[in-house]
Structures are given as C-alpha cells and as structure tokens.
Design a protein around this motif. Sequence first.
Motif, PDB file in Angstrom:
ATOM      1  N   THR A  35       0.829  -1.202   0.000  1.00 10.96           N
ATOM      2  CA  THR A  35       0.000   0.000   0.000  1.00 10.96           C
ATOM      3  C   THR A  35       0.863   1.252   0.000  1.00 10.96           C
ATOM      4  N   GLU A  36       1.896   1.276   0.845  1.00 10.02           N
ATOM      5  CA  GLU A  36       2.804   2.419   0.887  1.00 10.02           C
ATOM      6  C   GLU A  36       3.469   2.629  -0.475  1.00 10.02           C
ATOM      7  N   MET A  37       3.921   1.525  -1.082  1.00 10.53           N
ATOM      8  CA  MET A  37       4.575   1.624  -2.383  1.00 10.53           C
ATOM      9  C   MET A  37       3.616   2.151  -3.440  1.00 10.53           C
ATOM     10  N   GLN A  38       2.383   1.648  -3.421  1.00  5.02           N
ATOM     11  CA  GLN A  38       1.388   2.083  -4.406  1.00  5.02           C
ATOM     12  C   GLN A  38       1.007   3.545  -4.215  1.00  5.02           C
ATOM     13  N   LEU A  39       0.899   3.997  -2.976  1.00  2.00           N
ATOM     14  CA  LEU A  39       0.579   5.401  -2.731  1.00  2.00           C
ATOM     15  C   LEU A  39       1.692   6.318  -3.246  1.00  2.00           C
ATOM     16  N   LYS A  40       2.935   5.913  -3.015  1.00  2.00           N
ATOM     17  CA  LYS A  40       4.063   6.700  -3.532  1.00  2.00           C
ATOM     18  C   LYS A  40       4.054   6.704  -5.057  1.00  2.00           C
ATOM     19  N   ALA A  41       3.750   5.568  -5.655  1.00  6.11           N
ATOM     20  CA  ALA A  41       3.704   5.488  -7.119  1.00  6.11           C
ATOM     21  C   ALA A  41       2.590   6.365  -7.672  1.00  6.11           C
ATOM     22  N   GLN A  43       1.339   9.011  -6.336  1.00  4.91           N
ATOM     23  CA  GLN A  43       1.751  10.402  -6.184  1.00  4.91           C
ATOM     24  C   GLN A  43       2.748  10.789  -7.278  1.00  4.91           C
ATOM     25  N   THR A  44       3.706   9.925  -7.542  1.00  6.65           N
ATOM     26  CA  THR A  44       4.716  10.209  -8.569  1.00  6.65           C
ATOM     27  C   THR A  44       4.087  10.317  -9.947  1.00  6.65           C
ATOM     28  N   TYR A  45       3.256   9.345 -10.306  1.00  8.37           N
ATOM     29  CA  TYR A  45       2.639   9.360 -11.634  1.00  8.37           C
ATOM     30  C   TYR A  45       1.652  10.517 -11.783  1.00  8.37           C
ATOM     31  N   SER A  46       0.943  10.845 -10.729  1.00  7.84           N
ATOM     32  CA  SER A  46       0.019  11.975 -10.781  1.00  7.84           C
ATOM     33  C   SER A  46       0.775  13.278 -11.006  1.00  7.84           C
ATOM     34  N   GLN A  47       1.885  13.430 -10.292  1.00  9.21           N
ATOM     35  CA  GLN A  47       2.686  14.637 -10.450  1.00  9.21           C
ATOM     36  C   GLN A  47       3.256  14.728 -11.865  1.00  9.21           C
ATOM     37  N   MET A  48       3.703  13.599 -12.403  1.00  7.14           N
ATOM     38  CA  MET A  48       4.217  13.600 -13.775  1.00  7.14           C
ATOM     39  C   MET A  48       3.104  14.002 -14.751  1.00  7.14           C
ATOM     40  N   GLU A  81      11.791   4.714 -16.659  1.00  6.18           N
ATOM     41  CA  GLU A  81      12.665   4.409 -15.520  1.00  6.18           C
ATOM     42  C   GLU A  81      11.851   4.204 -14.242  1.00  6.18           C
ATOM     43  N   GLN A  82      10.824   5.035 -14.061  1.00  5.92           N
ATOM     44  CA  GLN A  82       9.978   4.922 -12.874  1.00  5.92           C
ATOM     45  C   GLN A  82       9.211   3.601 -12.882  1.00  5.92           C
ATOM     46  N   LEU A  83       8.701   3.217 -14.046  1.00  3.04           N
ATOM     47  CA  LEU A  83       7.980   1.944 -14.150  1.00  3.04           C
ATOM     48  C   LEU A  83       8.894   0.761 -13.842  1.00  3.04           C
ATOM     49  N   VAL A  84      10.116   0.803 -14.340  1.00  2.00           N
ATOM     50  CA  VAL A  84      11.076  -0.274 -14.063  1.00  2.00           C
ATOM     51  C   VAL A  84      11.414  -0.305 -12.575  1.00  2.00           C
ATOM     52  N   ASN A  88      10.657  -3.368 -10.005  1.00  2.00           N
ATOM     53  CA  ASN A  88      11.698  -3.982  -9.174  1.00  2.00           C
ATOM     54  C   ASN A  88      11.307  -3.973  -7.698  1.00  2.00           C
ATOM     55  N   LYS A  89      10.674  -2.887  -7.258  1.00  2.00           N
ATOM     56  CA  LYS A  89      10.218  -2.816  -5.858  1.00  2.00           C
ATOM     57  C   LYS A  89       9.170  -3.893  -5.577  1.00  2.00           C
ATOM     58  N   ILE A  90       8.237  -4.050  -6.516  1.00  2.00           N
ATOM     59  CA  ILE A  90       7.197  -5.070  -6.333  1.00  2.00           C
ATOM     60  C   ILE A  90       7.808  -6.462  -6.292  1.00  2.00           C
ATOM     61  N   GLN A  91       8.786  -6.708  -7.154  1.00  2.00           N
ATOM     62  CA  GLN A  91       9.460  -8.010  -7.151  1.00  2.00           C
ATOM     63  C   GLN A  91      10.179  -8.242  -5.829  1.00  2.00           C
TER      64      GLN A  91
END
Length: 117
Positions: A35-41, A43-48, A81-84, A88-91
């Motif tokens: 959940t923490e990882m997804q929330l950060k993602a 936020q990052t994708y929304s900002q982009m 790069e962000q998607l990769v 990697n974090k999910i893995q």
Amino acid sequence: MYTEFFKTFTDQAEKSFEPYTKFNKLMAKNVETLTEMQLKAIQTYSQMGLDQVKAASEITDVTSLTKFNSEQLAVFSKLSEQLVADSNKIQAIAKEFKDDFDSLTTENLKTVTPNAQ
C-alpha cells in the motif's frame, strides 16, 4: 483444579492459533508495504501527469510546441525508468514475502513434526 485446567486450555489454544497469528501478521506487513509503495507510485505518476498538462497548457505557438515535443522524449524516459523501478520494488516485496512465508512454513512443520530436519 479449574485454574490449572483453564491455564492448560489457554496455553493449548495459544499454541494452536500461533501459526495463524504469525501468518496474519505477515499478511498485514505485506499489505502495508504494498500500500505504501502504491501510494508513492500514485503520487509520482500523478505529479508527472500534472506537469505534462501544465507544460501542454503553455503551448502558444510553433516554437513552444516544438519545445514541448522535444521534452517528451525525456519525460517518456523518466516514466519508463519509474515503471522499471516500481516493478523492481514489487518483485523485491514479493520475494521478501515468499521468503518470510517459507520460513514460517518451515518453522510450523518443525513444530508439527519434531523429527523433521
């Protein structure tokens, strides 16, 4: 007499539910991490995305359109790069969960079968 009976019953119940408790804690930890990882993602994708909308709204002529288009390669590279990195974090999270689950299973098998090695 009854006190000893209830103490024995309570101890046996705790031992019986201990694997479930450990598994539930492991699941809760994994869900929290994901959940923490997804929330950060998000936020990052929304900002982009917002940055791209703002950049597109500043297009007023051919020169600014050309500048916007030339910057898109860098944006797509950053997105890639962000998607990769997120993949990697999910893995890593999945591997940690699997390792913890395997260790929990091994520990429980040793408890159930004392002669297991």
